[in-house]
Write a protein that holds these residues in place. Sequence first.
Motif, mmCIF file in Angstrom:
data_model
loop_
_atom_site.group_PDB
_atom_site.id
_atom_site.type_symbol
_atom_site.label_atom_id
_atom_site.label_comp_id
_atom_site.label_asym_id
_atom_site.label_seq_id
_atom_site.Cartn_x
_atom_site.Cartn_y
_atom_site.Cartn_z
ATOM 1 N N VAL A 15 15.235 11.116 -1.361
ATOM 2 C CA VAL A 15 14.676 12.242 -0.169
ATOM 3 C C VAL A 15 13.761 11.566 0.656
ATOM 4 O O VAL A 15 13.897 11.832 1.925
ATOM 5 C CB VAL A 15 14.465 13.431 -0.908
ATOM 6 N N TRP A 16 12.774 11.220 0.226
ATOM 7 C CA TRP A 16 11.545 10.576 1.091
ATOM 8 C C TRP A 16 12.257 9.292 1.985
ATOM 9 O O TRP A 16 11.893 9.160 2.906
ATOM 10 C CB TRP A 16 10.558 10.006 0.241
ATOM 11 N N TRP A 17 12.793 8.562 1.228
ATOM 12 C CA TRP A 17 13.517 7.453 2.028
ATOM 13 C C TRP A 17 14.407 8.027 3.395
ATOM 14 O O TRP A 17 14.234 7.628 4.525
ATOM 15 C CB TRP A 17 14.455 6.572 1.181
ATOM 16 N N GLY A 18 15.210 9.002 2.924
ATOM 17 C CA GLY A 18 16.162 9.733 3.857
ATOM 18 C C GLY A 18 15.241 10.212 5.121
ATOM 19 O O GLY A 18 15.444 10.068 6.297
ATOM 20 N N ALA A 19 14.030 10.904 4.979
ATOM 21 C CA ALA A 19 13.442 11.753 5.665
ATOM 22 C C ALA A 19 12.486 10.476 6.436
ATOM 23 O O ALA A 19 12.591 10.710 7.885
ATOM 24 C CB ALA A 19 12.292 12.413 4.955
ATOM 25 N N LEU A 20 11.905 9.556 6.038
ATOM 26 C CA LEU A 20 11.260 8.492 6.958
ATOM 27 C C LEU A 20 12.327 7.652 7.567
ATOM 28 O O LEU A 20 11.720 7.290 8.668
ATOM 29 C CB LEU A 20 10.573 7.660 5.855
ATOM 30 N N LEU A 21 13.471 7.265 7.143
ATOM 31 C CA LEU A 21 14.361 6.808 7.920
ATOM 32 C C LEU A 21 14.650 7.403 9.309
ATOM 33 O O LEU A 21 14.984 7.040 10.246
ATOM 34 C CB LEU A 21 15.511 6.043 7.059
ATOM 35 N N LEU A 41 10.508 -4.305 9.540
ATOM 36 C CA LEU A 41 9.175 -3.858 9.459
ATOM 37 C C LEU A 41 9.187 -2.505 8.697
ATOM 38 O O LEU A 41 8.556 -2.313 7.572
ATOM 39 C CB LEU A 41 8.329 -3.783 10.726
ATOM 40 N N VAL A 42 10.217 -1.616 9.289
ATOM 41 C CA VAL A 42 10.037 -0.016 8.603
ATOM 42 C C VAL A 42 10.715 -0.531 7.038
ATOM 43 O O VAL A 42 10.041 -0.001 6.315
ATOM 44 C CB VAL A 42 10.913 0.746 9.448
ATOM 45 N N LEU A 43 11.396 -1.065 6.826
ATOM 46 C CA LEU A 43 12.060 -1.199 5.462
ATOM 47 C C LEU A 43 11.111 -1.900 4.492
ATOM 48 O O LEU A 43 10.861 -1.901 3.610
ATOM 49 C CB LEU A 43 13.403 -2.047 5.691
ATOM 50 N N VAL A 47 9.826 -0.282 1.115
ATOM 51 C CA VAL A 47 10.005 -1.006 -0.059
ATOM 52 C C VAL A 47 8.590 -1.010 -0.822
ATOM 53 O O VAL A 47 8.547 -0.629 -2.034
ATOM 54 C CB VAL A 47 10.730 -2.244 -0.103
ATOM 55 N N GLY A 48 7.554 -1.598 -0.298
ATOM 56 C CA GLY A 48 6.377 -1.729 -0.830
ATOM 57 C C GLY A 48 5.892 -0.492 -1.191
ATOM 58 O O GLY A 48 5.193 -0.418 -2.333
ATOM 59 N N ALA A 49 5.976 0.706 -0.495
ATOM 60 C CA ALA A 49 5.447 2.093 -0.894
ATOM 61 C C ALA A 49 6.318 2.570 -2.115
ATOM 62 O O ALA A 49 5.656 2.904 -2.948
ATOM 63 C CB ALA A 49 5.558 3.075 0.377
ATOM 64 N N SER A 50 7.411 2.326 -2.086
ATOM 65 C CA SER A 50 8.332 2.697 -3.379
ATOM 66 C C SER A 50 7.753 2.055 -4.540
ATOM 67 O O SER A 50 7.711 2.552 -5.619
ATOM 68 C CB SER A 50 9.740 2.477 -3.044
ATOM 69 N N LEU A 51 7.646 0.775 -4.427
ATOM 70 C CA LEU A 51 7.173 -0.051 -5.418
ATOM 71 C C LEU A 51 5.833 0.573 -6.220
ATOM 72 O O LEU A 51 5.429 0.498 -7.262
ATOM 73 C CB LEU A 51 7.260 -1.705 -5.323
ATOM 74 N N PHE A 52 4.985 0.734 -5.397
ATOM 75 C CA PHE A 52 3.461 1.254 -5.401
ATOM 76 C C PHE A 52 3.409 2.728 -6.300
ATOM 77 O O PHE A 52 3.094 2.825 -7.188
ATOM 78 C CB PHE A 52 2.801 1.307 -4.331
ATOM 79 N N PHE A 53 4.530 3.590 -5.759
ATOM 80 C CA PHE A 53 4.206 4.894 -6.399
ATOM 81 C C PHE A 53 5.359 5.006 -7.530
ATOM 82 O O PHE A 53 4.982 5.921 -8.261
ATOM 83 C CB PHE A 53 4.972 5.975 -5.349
ATOM 84 N N LEU A 54 6.227 4.105 -7.654
ATOM 85 C CA LEU A 54 7.157 4.036 -8.924
ATOM 86 C C LEU A 54 6.555 3.207 -9.828
ATOM 87 O O LEU A 54 7.206 3.125 -11.006
ATOM 88 C CB LEU A 54 8.690 3.855 -8.696
#
Length: 609
Positions: A15-21, A41-43, A47-54
Amino acid sequence: MNGPRPGVSLIAGFVWWGALLSLAGWGLSLFSVLNSVAYGLVLSILVGASLFFLKNEPWPVFFLKSIKRFRRPLPAAFASAVGLILLGALLYPPSNYDALTYRIPRILHWLNHGGWFWITTANPRQNYSGVGQEWLLAPILALTATSRLLFLPNFVCFLLLPSVFFRVFRGLGCSGRTARTWMWLFPFAPVYLLQAGGIANDLLGAFWFLASLALLPGRFLLGISPIASVLSLALATGVKASNLVLLLPWLMKFLWQILRQKSLWHTTLAAAPLALVVSFAPLAYLNLRHAGDWSGDPSNDGGMKTDRPLLTLAGNTILVISASLQQPFDLGSRRVISAMGHLCPPRAREKLTEAYPRWSLDTREFAIEEGAAWSWMLVAFSLTVFFAARKKRMAEYVWLMVAAWISAFFMMGKLASEAIPRLLAPLYPLLLIVPEGRRGQPSRAVKVSMVLMILCLGLPLLLAPGRPMVPWRLIGRVLDALDPTASLSMRITRVQEAYHQRARGLLPLIPSDMENRYLNVLLISNGNDIEGPLWWPYGKRSVESRRLADAPPQQAPDLILIRKKEWPAWSSLWQMAAQPRAQLSLTQLASIGAEEWLCLVPLSWPMQQ
């Protein structure tokens, strides 16, 4: 459940990926930098934020449990369906008519222009239709320059659908055993199954809405912020304006939760600004600014607005019932549809078509993603289990079901579209109460019934004309041998050829000696022609479309594509001469058949005042 689990984290993360894209799409358009570099750059950041939070989630345990789960029959059937969907998506290019006609072309227009803009086009849907799916597909097109991976958002939605269904039903008071059964059955509904490997957007809208219900905190999902739920609901409205009716069921469940958690108001308000940006609101404002109406179609050229809600409701009810009765492979579909048509008296049919010009009962021998709906088999099975099972009071579920029915009736009364069976995709699971099973293991009869139903519902994955997994010509010969008078092989071949040609659209008209040159192409269109493939190879095409009565663009194009029967009138109207380069017979829709097209090189061009 005392806190979020990995499955919930995956849903919320998507959901956050969809919202931020979506936010990135509007933001990059604002600064005219919608391109592959900006998306790279956006992706990278996402990806970095996803790896950090998960990183702190117990992924090894989660995946180990998932592998063990797929040893059971229902999960194994779902895994088999996923494998077939992935295989079909990789083997065949996208062939969804709406996507190739206006969704993919407008993304390519935006990338070519550096951002969203109001396109001068023969197809106004390129401007006013919801852009929620397009902001997910734009980075794929920008970075890969191919349409072969555009199925990925729908495929991810389908992978997460069982987890979403489980949390929706569990949160509404169903037992864990019941929720675990229906979470594997409901994804086999044709409207979800047939779109999972394609680029239609009904599955995406349904997923966002169901995820918004699944992510609301409740008795069985504590410790998670409702911000993701609000964003998911906003994303659902961003996909289609018709999804605005989904606000009522969500609001019903949200108000129910407020009775338990007063703090929901504050965290929900915090999500409002971002939710507004990723919803339909920005496009509604742009439609109002450019077209004078929030829908973008003030004169109702699309024919989807109606001032006869009762007749429209009746017509849509017939369409939903007929689509739900569609068999995976039905040799008698023409007779069934004909019988349903005779139930409507000629006078009533005349009034119905007058109030609802787009209304028609299609005849199909096999299910397709453009006409998919719910399935009568799922309805019949759930009702049978409901009357045989123990009853359990689920007041929250009942009120949500009432809200879903109100939303469905409102949509069916206000929207005069033949696509209504698939537009109801977000609401189908809530229109009936999921029954509680008996204590203990299901009976042998129930297990056998579920297996047979899944086999029947899964058959379209093998037979779908857009991504067939069986030799249709051989099947056609066998069917002709069984019923020589039906001419089934001829109809099957015609449909298969239409889907095969649709994936390439009008691209075969481009001369081979000009394929690797940068070309400005002018398409003289009726507003329903397949423009998307004309942009390939990406970066070497610029395509403009005009209707027959429209003034041609200021600059002379390199090529003109026009129907052969329309060329004399158009050339006479604008005093134009051109040299023919190609003439082909092309099929875009099986219902229309082959049409003669010309590819022309202009020798003169009219001067514009």
